[in-house]
Design an enzyme around this catalytic site. Sequence first.
Site, short mmCIF file in Angstrom:
data_model
loop_
_atom_site.label_atom_id
_atom_site.label_comp_id
_atom_site.label_asym_id
_atom_site.label_seq_id
_atom_site.Cartn_x
_atom_site.Cartn_y
_atom_site.Cartn_z
N ASN A 1 -0.22 -4.05 -6.01
CA ASN A 1 -0.74 -4.07 -4.63
C ASN A 1 -0.68 -5.47 -4.00
O ASN A 1 -1.00 -5.63 -2.82
CB ASN A 1 -2.17 -3.52 -4.57
CG ASN A 1 -3.20 -4.56 -4.99
OD1 ASN A 1 -2.92 -5.40 -5.85
ND2 ASN A 1 -4.36 -4.52 -4.39
N LEU B 1 -14.92 5.40 -3.65
CA LEU B 1 -13.91 4.42 -3.21
C LEU B 1 -13.70 4.48 -1.69
O LEU B 1 -13.10 3.58 -1.11
CB LEU B 1 -12.57 4.65 -3.92
CG LEU B 1 -12.57 4.59 -5.44
CD1 LEU B 1 -11.14 4.50 -5.96
CD2 LEU B 1 -13.38 3.41 -5.98
N LYS C 1 3.38 1.40 -3.75
CA LYS C 1 2.73 0.69 -4.85
C LYS C 1 3.46 0.82 -6.19
O LYS C 1 3.42 -0.08 -7.02
CB LYS C 1 1.29 1.19 -5.02
CG LYS C 1 0.31 0.60 -4.01
CD LYS C 1 -1.08 1.09 -4.32
CE LYS C 1 -2.11 0.32 -3.53
NZ LYS C 1 -3.48 0.66 -3.89
N THR D 1 0.84 -1.20 0.00
CA THR D 1 0.00 0.00 0.00
C THR D 1 0.87 1.24 0.00
O THR D 1 2.11 1.16 -0.11
CB THR D 1 -1.03 -0.05 1.16
OG1 THR D 1 -1.94 1.04 1.00
CG2 THR D 1 -0.38 0.05 2.53
N GLY E 1 -10.25 12.59 -9.66
CA GLY E 1 -8.93 12.29 -9.10
C GLY E 1 -8.02 11.69 -10.16
O GLY E 1 -8.49 11.19 -11.20
N GLY F 1 -4.87 10.02 -8.87
CA GLY F 1 -3.84 9.34 -8.10
C GLY F 1 -3.80 7.85 -8.42
O GLY F 1 -4.30 7.40 -9.47
N GLY F 2 -3.23 7.06 -7.51
CA GLY F 2 -3.07 5.63 -7.72
C GLY F 2 -4.40 4.92 -7.93
O GLY F 2 -4.54 4.11 -8.87
N ASP G 1 -6.53 -4.24 -7.41
CA ASP G 1 -7.46 -3.11 -7.24
C ASP G 1 -8.44 -3.02 -8.41
O ASP G 1 -9.59 -2.63 -8.23
CB ASP G 1 -6.68 -1.78 -7.14
CG ASP G 1 -6.07 -1.59 -5.75
OD1 ASP G 1 -6.58 -2.17 -4.78
OD2 ASP G 1 -5.06 -0.87 -5.65
N TYR H 1 -14.47 4.17 2.23
CA TYR H 1 -15.34 3.31 3.04
C TYR H 1 -15.46 3.76 4.50
O TYR H 1 -16.14 3.11 5.29
CB TYR H 1 -14.90 1.84 2.96
CG TYR H 1 -13.42 1.63 3.15
CD1 TYR H 1 -12.87 1.54 4.41
CD2 TYR H 1 -12.58 1.55 2.05
CE1 TYR H 1 -11.50 1.37 4.57
CE2 TYR H 1 -11.22 1.39 2.19
CZ TYR H 1 -10.69 1.29 3.46
OH TYR H 1 -9.34 1.12 3.62
P1 NAP Z 1 -3.64 9.50 -4.06
O1 NAP Z 1 -2.74 8.72 -4.94
O2 NAP Z 1 -3.09 10.37 -2.98
O3 NAP Z 1 -4.56 10.41 -5.03
C1 NAP Z 1 -5.52 11.30 -4.53
C2 NAP Z 1 -6.16 12.09 -5.67
O4 NAP Z 1 -7.13 12.94 -5.08
C3 NAP Z 1 -5.18 12.98 -6.43
O5 NAP Z 1 -5.59 13.03 -7.77
C4 NAP Z 1 -5.38 14.35 -5.77
O6 NAP Z 1 -5.20 15.40 -6.65
C5 NAP Z 1 -6.86 14.30 -5.43
N1 NAP Z 1 -7.16 15.16 -4.29
C6 NAP Z 1 -6.60 15.12 -3.06
N2 NAP Z 1 -7.13 16.08 -2.27
C7 NAP Z 1 -8.03 16.75 -3.04
C8 NAP Z 1 -8.89 17.85 -2.82
N3 NAP Z 1 -8.94 18.45 -1.63
N4 NAP Z 1 -9.67 18.28 -3.84
C9 NAP Z 1 -9.63 17.69 -5.05
N5 NAP Z 1 -8.83 16.63 -5.33
C10 NAP Z 1 -8.05 16.17 -4.33
O7 NAP Z 1 -4.67 8.55 -3.32
P2 NAP Z 1 -5.28 7.17 -3.85
O8 NAP Z 1 -4.45 6.04 -3.37
O9 NAP Z 1 -5.53 7.31 -5.30
O10 NAP Z 1 -6.65 7.10 -3.03
C11 NAP Z 1 -7.73 7.97 -3.34
C12 NAP Z 1 -8.95 7.57 -2.47
O11 NAP Z 1 -9.37 6.27 -2.80
C13 NAP Z 1 -8.64 7.56 -0.97
O12 NAP Z 1 -9.76 8.08 -0.31
C14 NAP Z 1 -8.47 6.10 -0.64
O13 NAP Z 1 -8.84 5.79 0.68
C15 NAP Z 1 -9.46 5.46 -1.62
N6 NAP Z 1 -9.09 4.08 -1.97
C16 NAP Z 1 -9.97 3.09 -1.69
C17 NAP Z 1 -9.68 1.80 -2.03
C18 NAP Z 1 -10.67 0.70 -1.71
O14 NAP Z 1 -10.29 -0.48 -1.75
N7 NAP Z 1 -11.90 1.01 -1.44
C19 NAP Z 1 -8.46 1.49 -2.67
C20 NAP Z 1 -7.57 2.52 -2.95
C21 NAP Z 1 -7.91 3.83 -2.60
P3 NAP Z 1 -3.80 16.15 -6.82
O15 NAP Z 1 -2.99 15.20 -7.68
O16 NAP Z 1 -4.15 17.42 -7.48
O17 NAP Z 1 -3.22 16.32 -5.44
#
Ligand code: NAP
Length: 285
Positions: free
Chosen positions: A92, A228, A71, A67, A131, A133-134, A107, A230
């Site tokens: 992952n 995504l 990753k 994680t 978004g 991100g990952g 994922d 929870y």
């Molecule tokens: P990450 O790599 O940090 O990416 C986060 C994304 O959100 C980036 O594109 C970021 O934009 C954007 N962002 C952050 N703060 C923001 C804000 N205030 N306003 C607008 N955009 C914003 O995180 P991630 O790993 O992709 O995870 C994203 C979400 O998915 C998290 O909540 C995580 O808990 C959830 N998730 C859930 C699962 C599941 O199994 N259910 C699995 C993975 C992730 P910038 O690039 O502009 O900063």
Amino acid sequence: MLRGTTQILGIIGDPVTYSLSPVMHNAAFAELGVDYAYLPFRIAEVDLVQAVQGLGAIANVWGFNVTIPHKEAILPLLAKVTDIARAVGAVNTVKRCGEGWLGTNTDVAGFLAPLQSLHRDWSQTPALVLGSGGAAKAVVAGCLQLGCPMIHALGRDHKKMRRFHSQMTTQLRDFNLRVHTWQSVDNILEVVGLVVNATPLGMASQPESPLSLEQIKLLPQGAIAYDLIYTPRPTQFLQLAKQAGYEVIDGLEMLLYQGCAALEFWLEHPAPTDRMRHALIEALA
Ligand code: NAP
């Protein structure tokens, strides 16, 4: 019970304190009656190389989840990577193969599972990912697998979004991906049948929905809102979407099904999905 024969699985990341994977996987092992245990390993970014080598030297460590923040960084440390992990550009889940590690990405399967059970005509369903991100990368790969004719991704920064576009279209293949900044969100909402929140907006620390009720109501009838996140469960985004009459899916399903796919990758045995879901719900309560 831990014995001398127990095979160890686990999760590497930093932080790992709030990971629900140990609860979910240990419940699965108990249900299956197999001699495995799942542990959290907190590994700082600078220690990744040493940690992966070290885990390799422990003969009864069979595999592990990966994680944040490892990753992507783990990719060059693996002997082999599956096509899906290479396409997403992130790993992952890892298991032993010969002298090294084989990495995959569950994922995408986790994201897809609750959508596939809806039996929709995805070729008529453009999608929007909030978004870049990952998690957003796995969502884009998932939407492509579903057959969505157009995928829109939304971010805060033009430059970052252009980079995201170039990465995704190189790693996957040429497909209909359009990237935007938040100013264009209203126009896109009117034409998509699936909107996925892959930002942290809505988590307990910043509980506001990424979209207002007025914006959500721009979605066509029958659209699906997928978050995504929870915790909390449901998020404000899903509460508003439900209030507006849309179908909603929360992040627990993705968490569960990425875990099921990981367990099947390690054990080559069907996962006890109901027991794993129950363990997650109990832990979240
Ligand atoms: P990450 O790599 O940090 O990416 C986060 C994304 O959100 C980036 O594109 C970021 O934009 C954007 N962002 C952050 N703060 C923001 C804000 N205030 N306003 C607008 N955009 C914003 O995180 P991630 O790993 O992709 O995870 C994203 C979400 O998915 C998290 O909540 C995580 O808990 C959830 N998730 C859930 C699962 C599941 O199994 N259910 C699995 C993975 C992730 P910038 O690039 O502009 O900063």
